[in-house]
Enzyme design. Structure first.
Site, PDB file in Angstrom:
ATOM      1  N   GLY A  34      31.459 -27.334 -13.842  1.00 30.20           N
ATOM      2  CA  GLY A  34      30.094 -27.937 -12.824  1.00 30.20           C
ATOM      3  C   GLY A  34      30.881 -28.615 -11.613  1.00 30.20           C
ATOM      4  O   GLY A  34      31.906 -29.384 -11.591  1.00 30.20           O
ATOM      5  N   SER A  35      30.201 -28.099 -10.606  1.00 32.84           N
ATOM      6  CA  SER A  35      30.755 -28.792  -9.311  1.00 32.84           C
ATOM      7  C   SER A  35      29.528 -28.592  -8.205  1.00 32.84           C
ATOM      8  O   SER A  35      28.335 -28.430  -8.500  1.00 32.84           O
ATOM      9  CB  SER A  35      31.642 -28.053  -8.828  1.00 32.84           C
ATOM     10  N   ARG A  36      30.060 -29.019  -6.936  1.00 24.31           N
ATOM     11  CA  ARG A  36      29.191 -28.786  -5.790  1.00 24.31           C
ATOM     12  C   ARG A  36      29.779 -28.265  -4.576  1.00 24.31           C
ATOM     13  O   ARG A  36      30.927 -28.450  -4.306  1.00 24.31           O
ATOM     14  CB  ARG A  36      28.364 -30.170  -5.416  1.00 24.31           C
TER      15      ARG A  36
END
Length: 209
Positions: free
Chosen positions: A172-174
């Protein structure tokens, strides 16, 4: 598929085989086999049809648009588009435009939840600036709560094409994209986008009549 998928997947299959051989019970191999299947799926790298046309800025990653806002930078006002990548999204990153990598800067930091706006400045991240097609676009690979490794393959000075694979963020990241103030945004908050295929914005690059 990204190479990491084979590394994790085959390693876990080997663990499953070893556990089954040592215990004589196939049930003990279920967990590592399921984990192997997850990693093989997680590191998928599907082909994408990259849009053609002058002045188009495509998404550097798959995910959910969480913010479109005007921000102030040392170079002047810019528009920022934020994309949240959940653990279920493809995590391969692509170049938003064609051009030369003017700057690649890695910054250590925290691991706040990628949905937190503060993560844009405080989290571990890799900041990449691409110049070309009559504009400059900066995108940030930002680590999230689960992400612990950012991968970026090209080097400063290299040329990249629009939609070209350039790296990935594990788990999970951005991704934040800083685009010119005059760009016309083509997406909205709550919309899902695909890396290399979805147009985030467009900039007029020709001579006005």
């Amino acid at each position: 598929m990204v190479r990491d998928g084979y590394i994790y997947g085959l390693s876990l299959l080997a663990v499953a085989a070893a556990v089954i051989w040592a215990t004589g019970n196939w049930i003990w191999g279920i967990a590592p086999v399921l984990l192997a299947a997850f990693f093989l799926w997680f590191f998928r790298d599907p082909r994408r049809a990259v849009p053609a046309g002058e002045g188009l800025i495509v998404s550097p990653g798959d995910g959910l648009i969480t913010e479109t806002v005007t921000v102030t930078t040392p170079e002047g006002p810019r528009q920022r588009i934020s994309i949240f990548l959940s653990v279920f999204d493809v995590h391969v990153n692509r170049s938003p435009i064609a051009g030369v990598l003017a700057a690649v800067r890695y910054q250590k930091g925290q691991y706040l939840n990628a949905m937190n706006p503060a993560s844009a400045d405080r989290n571990e991240q890799n900041v990449v600036t691409v110049r070309g097609d009559g504009m400059e676009v900066t995108f940030k690979q930002i680590a999230g709560l689960l992400a612990r490794r950012i991968v970026f393959k090209p080097s400063e000075g290299d040329r990249v094409e629009r939609g070209q694979r350039v790296g990935l963020i594990k788990f999970g990241s951005r991704v934040d994209v800083l685009i010119p103030a005059e760009a016309v945004i083509k997406v909205k908050v709550g919309q899902r986008v695909k890396g290399g295929a979805s147009v985030l914005a467009s900039v007029f690059t020709g001579d006005r009549p």
